[in-house]
Design an enzyme around this catalytic site. Sequence first.
Site, mmCIF file in Angstrom:
data_model
loop_
_atom_site.group_PDB
_atom_site.id
_atom_site.type_symbol
_atom_site.label_atom_id
_atom_site.label_comp_id
_atom_site.label_asym_id
_atom_site.label_seq_id
_atom_site.Cartn_x
_atom_site.Cartn_y
_atom_site.Cartn_z
ATOM 1 N N ASP A 66 64.536 50.542 22.446
ATOM 2 C CA ASP A 66 63.925 50.059 21.135
ATOM 3 C C ASP A 66 63.280 48.599 21.552
ATOM 4 O O ASP A 66 63.239 47.692 20.719
ATOM 5 C CB ASP A 66 64.874 49.968 20.141
ATOM 6 C CG ASP A 66 65.371 51.261 19.517
ATOM 7 O OD1 ASP A 66 64.933 52.239 20.241
ATOM 8 O OD2 ASP A 66 66.075 51.312 18.608
ATOM 9 N N ASP A 95 62.373 53.378 17.900
ATOM 10 C CA ASP A 95 62.623 53.236 16.272
ATOM 11 C C ASP A 95 61.346 53.669 15.472
ATOM 12 O O ASP A 95 60.221 53.177 15.896
ATOM 13 C CB ASP A 95 63.101 52.192 15.794
ATOM 14 C CG ASP A 95 64.291 52.324 14.789
ATOM 15 O OD1 ASP A 95 64.934 53.352 14.571
ATOM 16 O OD2 ASP A 95 64.633 51.483 13.883
ATOM 17 N N HIS A 143 60.029 54.901 12.190
ATOM 18 C CA HIS A 143 60.497 55.285 10.699
ATOM 19 C C HIS A 143 59.309 55.596 9.871
ATOM 20 O O HIS A 143 58.109 54.896 9.759
ATOM 21 C CB HIS A 143 61.088 54.099 9.962
ATOM 22 C CG HIS A 143 62.451 53.735 10.465
ATOM 23 N ND1 HIS A 143 63.421 54.568 10.928
ATOM 24 C CD2 HIS A 143 62.994 52.515 10.861
ATOM 25 C CE1 HIS A 143 64.574 54.044 11.448
ATOM 26 N NE2 HIS A 143 64.412 52.803 11.438
ATOM 27 N N HIS A 166 61.108 48.069 8.674
ATOM 28 C CA HIS A 166 60.881 47.669 10.185
ATOM 29 C C HIS A 166 60.363 48.885 10.928
ATOM 30 O O HIS A 166 60.774 50.174 10.447
ATOM 31 C CB HIS A 166 62.021 47.222 10.946
ATOM 32 C CG HIS A 166 63.150 48.100 11.041
ATOM 33 N ND1 HIS A 166 64.168 48.378 9.940
ATOM 34 C CD2 HIS A 166 63.485 49.024 12.081
ATOM 35 C CE1 HIS A 166 64.879 49.241 10.180
ATOM 36 N NE2 HIS A 166 64.588 49.630 11.558
ATOM 37 N N LYS A 201 63.039 58.467 17.437
ATOM 38 C CA LYS A 201 64.257 58.521 16.729
ATOM 39 C C LYS A 201 63.988 57.912 15.558
ATOM 40 O O LYS A 201 63.072 56.950 15.382
ATOM 41 C CB LYS A 201 65.556 57.934 17.345
ATOM 42 C CG LYS A 201 65.406 56.472 17.647
ATOM 43 C CD LYS A 201 66.871 56.113 18.475
ATOM 44 C CE LYS A 201 66.762 54.505 18.677
ATOM 45 N NZ LYS A 201 66.801 53.662 17.400
ATOM 46 N N CYS A 248 71.722 49.915 18.321
ATOM 47 C CA CYS A 248 71.172 51.105 18.964
ATOM 48 C C CYS A 248 71.680 51.166 20.489
ATOM 49 O O CYS A 248 71.797 52.332 20.930
ATOM 50 C CB CYS A 248 69.693 51.161 18.747
ATOM 51 S SG CYS A 248 69.446 51.183 17.117
#
Length: 188
Positions: free
Chosen positions: A17, A59, A61, A78, A103, A142
Amino acid sequence: MSGGEKIGEGDALLIVDVQNDFCPGGALPIAGGDAILARVNALIDEASGAGALVGASRDWHPANHPSFSAQGGPWPRHCVQREKGAAFHDDLKLPSSAMIVTKGDRLDSDQYSAFDRTGLAEELRRRKVKRVWVCGLALDVCVRATALDSVAAGFPTFLVTCASAPVTAEGGAAALAELARAGVQLVD
Ligand SMILES: [Zn+2]
Protein backbone atom coordinates in the site's frame (compact mmCIF):
# COMPACT_ATOMS: atom_id res chain seq x y z
CA MET A 1 20.80 -5.50 5.44
CA SER A 2 21.50 -6.73 8.95
CA GLY A 3 20.74 -10.15 10.36
CA GLY A 4 22.65 -12.02 7.70
CA GLU A 5 19.58 -12.68 5.60
CA LYS A 6 19.32 -11.47 2.03
CA ILE A 7 16.57 -11.52 -0.52
CA GLY A 8 17.24 -14.30 -3.00
CA GLU A 9 15.78 -16.46 -5.71
CA GLY A 10 12.59 -18.12 -4.52
CA ASP A 11 11.72 -15.12 -2.39
CA ALA A 12 8.97 -12.56 -2.89
CA LEU A 13 9.15 -8.92 -1.84
CA LEU A 14 5.66 -7.66 -0.98
CA ILE A 15 5.33 -3.87 -0.85
CA VAL A 16 2.15 -3.00 1.00
CA ASP A 17 0.00 0.00 0.00
CA VAL A 18 2.62 2.62 -0.91
CA GLN A 19 -0.13 4.81 -2.33
CA ASN A 20 -0.64 8.57 -2.45
CA ASP A 21 -3.43 8.66 0.12
CA PHE A 22 -1.17 7.04 2.75
CA CYS A 23 1.61 9.58 2.18
CA PRO A 24 1.80 13.22 3.31
CA GLY A 25 -0.72 15.23 1.30
CA GLY A 26 -3.07 12.25 0.95
CA ALA A 27 -6.45 11.53 2.52
CA LEU A 28 -5.14 9.23 5.25
CA PRO A 29 -1.52 10.30 5.57
CA ILE A 30 1.06 8.44 7.60
CA ALA A 31 3.80 10.69 8.98
CA GLY A 32 6.96 9.82 7.10
CA GLY A 33 5.04 7.58 4.72
CA ASP A 34 7.06 8.90 1.80
CA ALA A 35 10.32 8.80 3.76
CA ILE A 36 10.50 5.02 3.29
CA LEU A 37 10.57 5.28 -0.50
CA ALA A 38 14.36 5.27 -0.88
CA ARG A 39 14.55 2.11 1.28
CA VAL A 40 11.71 0.46 -0.58
CA ASN A 41 13.30 1.23 -3.95
CA ALA A 42 16.62 -0.17 -2.72
CA LEU A 43 14.79 -3.37 -1.73
CA ILE A 44 13.18 -3.53 -5.17
CA ASP A 45 16.63 -3.28 -6.78
CA GLU A 46 17.98 -5.95 -4.46
CA ALA A 47 15.04 -8.27 -5.13
CA SER A 48 15.12 -7.74 -8.89
CA GLY A 49 18.85 -8.32 -9.00
CA ALA A 50 18.49 -11.55 -7.03
CA GLY A 51 15.74 -12.93 -9.25
CA ALA A 52 13.09 -12.59 -6.56
CA LEU A 53 9.45 -11.79 -7.29
CA VAL A 54 8.40 -8.19 -6.66
CA GLY A 55 4.77 -7.66 -5.67
CA ALA A 56 2.84 -4.60 -4.57
CA SER A 57 -0.54 -4.49 -2.89
CA ARG A 58 -2.96 -1.62 -3.29
CA ASP A 59 -5.97 -0.57 -1.25
CA TRP A 60 -8.62 -0.19 -3.96
CA HIS A 61 -11.96 0.87 -2.56
CA PRO A 62 -15.31 1.49 -4.18
CA ALA A 63 -16.60 5.01 -3.33
CA ASN A 64 -19.15 3.59 -0.85
CA HIS A 65 -16.75 1.26 0.95
CA PRO A 66 -17.87 0.18 4.46
CA SER A 67 -14.52 1.25 6.00
CA PHE A 68 -15.32 4.92 5.28
CA SER A 69 -16.74 7.11 8.03
CA ALA A 70 -19.70 8.07 5.81
CA GLN A 71 -20.67 4.37 5.91
CA GLY A 72 -20.00 4.09 9.66
CA GLY A 73 -16.46 2.79 9.27
CA PRO A 74 -13.28 3.83 11.09
CA TRP A 75 -11.44 5.64 8.28
CA PRO A 76 -11.88 8.77 6.19
CA ARG A 77 -12.55 8.23 2.50
CA HIS A 78 -9.28 7.01 0.91
CA CYS A 79 -7.82 5.02 -1.98
CA VAL A 80 -10.95 5.20 -4.11
CA GLN A 81 -10.57 3.19 -7.31
CA ARG A 82 -8.99 5.12 -10.21
CA GLU A 83 -8.57 8.34 -8.21
CA LYS A 84 -5.14 9.93 -7.77
CA GLY A 85 -5.11 9.00 -4.09
CA ALA A 86 -5.25 5.30 -4.95
CA ALA A 87 -2.28 5.47 -7.33
CA PHE A 88 1.09 4.21 -6.22
CA HIS A 89 3.39 7.04 -5.11
CA ASP A 90 5.15 8.57 -8.11
CA ASP A 91 8.56 7.84 -6.59
CA LEU A 92 7.87 4.12 -6.11
CA LYS A 93 9.98 2.40 -8.76
CA LEU A 94 8.01 -0.75 -9.43
CA PRO A 95 9.33 -2.92 -12.26
CA SER A 96 6.90 -3.47 -15.14
CA SER A 97 6.85 -7.16 -14.17
CA ALA A 98 5.61 -6.42 -10.65
CA MET A 99 2.69 -8.53 -9.42
CA ILE A 100 -0.12 -6.20 -8.32
CA VAL A 101 -2.40 -7.44 -5.53
CA THR A 102 -5.71 -5.60 -5.27
CA LYS A 103 -7.58 -5.60 -1.96
CA GLY A 104 -10.30 -3.57 -0.29
CA ASP A 105 -12.62 -3.87 -3.27
CA ARG A 106 -15.23 -5.95 -1.45
CA LEU A 107 -18.34 -4.39 0.06
CA ASP A 108 -18.91 -6.98 2.81
CA SER A 109 -15.81 -6.25 4.90
CA ASP A 110 -12.40 -4.58 4.74
CA GLN A 111 -9.20 -6.41 3.82
CA TYR A 112 -6.13 -5.17 5.67
CA SER A 113 -4.05 -8.16 4.62
CA ALA A 114 -2.86 -8.67 1.05
CA PHE A 115 -3.60 -12.37 1.67
CA ASP A 116 -7.23 -11.81 2.72
CA ARG A 117 -9.43 -13.41 0.01
CA THR A 118 -7.08 -12.28 -2.77
CA GLY A 119 -5.67 -15.66 -3.77
CA LEU A 120 -2.16 -14.40 -2.98
CA ALA A 121 -0.95 -17.47 -1.07
CA GLU A 122 -2.00 -19.74 -3.93
CA GLU A 123 -0.37 -17.43 -6.48
CA LEU A 124 2.91 -17.39 -4.53
CA ARG A 125 2.91 -21.19 -4.36
CA ARG A 126 2.17 -21.39 -8.07
CA ARG A 127 5.20 -19.17 -8.68
CA LYS A 128 7.34 -21.41 -6.42
CA VAL A 129 7.90 -18.69 -3.84
CA LYS A 130 9.37 -20.10 -0.63
CA ARG A 131 9.89 -17.00 1.55
CA VAL A 132 8.21 -13.61 1.82
CA TRP A 133 9.64 -10.19 2.65
CA VAL A 134 7.13 -7.53 3.66
CA CYS A 135 7.44 -3.73 3.92
CA GLY A 136 5.29 -0.65 3.32
CA LEU A 137 2.34 1.18 4.88
CA ALA A 138 1.08 1.13 7.49
CA LEU A 139 3.23 -1.00 9.76
CA ASP A 140 0.53 -1.27 12.45
CA VAL A 141 -2.37 -1.92 10.06
CA CYS A 142 -1.99 -3.54 6.63
CA VAL A 143 1.72 -4.45 6.88
CA ARG A 144 1.02 -6.13 10.22
CA ALA A 145 -1.97 -8.07 8.86
CA THR A 146 -0.09 -9.10 5.72
CA ALA A 147 2.97 -10.36 7.60
CA LEU A 148 0.81 -12.29 10.10
CA ASP A 149 -1.11 -13.96 7.28
CA SER A 150 2.10 -14.73 5.43
CA VAL A 151 3.61 -16.61 8.32
CA ALA A 152 0.24 -18.27 9.03
CA ALA A 153 0.18 -19.46 5.40
CA GLY A 154 3.48 -21.21 6.03
CA PHE A 155 5.95 -18.83 4.39
CA PRO A 156 9.08 -17.95 6.37
CA THR A 157 8.45 -14.21 6.62
CA PHE A 158 10.68 -11.17 7.08
CA LEU A 159 9.49 -7.69 7.97
CA VAL A 160 11.82 -4.91 6.83
CA THR A 161 11.34 -2.35 9.59
CA CYS A 162 13.24 0.56 7.98
CA ALA A 163 11.10 0.26 4.84
CA SER A 164 7.82 0.45 6.78
CA ALA A 165 6.10 3.24 8.72
CA PRO A 166 3.31 3.08 11.34
CA VAL A 167 0.24 5.26 11.89
CA THR A 168 1.43 5.80 15.47
CA ALA A 169 4.76 5.03 17.12
CA GLU A 170 2.99 3.08 19.88
CA GLY A 171 1.05 1.07 17.34
CA GLY A 172 4.23 0.35 15.44
CA ALA A 173 6.05 -0.88 18.54
CA ALA A 174 3.12 -3.11 19.49
CA ALA A 175 2.95 -4.49 15.95
CA LEU A 176 6.65 -5.34 15.92
CA ALA A 177 6.35 -7.18 19.23
CA GLU A 178 3.31 -9.10 17.99
CA LEU A 179 4.98 -9.99 14.70
CA ALA A 180 8.09 -11.25 16.47
CA ARG A 181 5.95 -13.41 18.75
CA ALA A 182 4.18 -14.83 15.68
CA GLY A 183 7.50 -15.89 14.19
CA VAL A 184 8.05 -13.06 11.71
CA GLN A 185 11.74 -12.18 11.50
CA LEU A 186 12.38 -8.45 11.89
CA VAL A 187 15.21 -7.04 9.79
CA ASP A 188 16.36 -3.53 8.97
ZN1 LIG B 1 -8.50 1.16 3.11
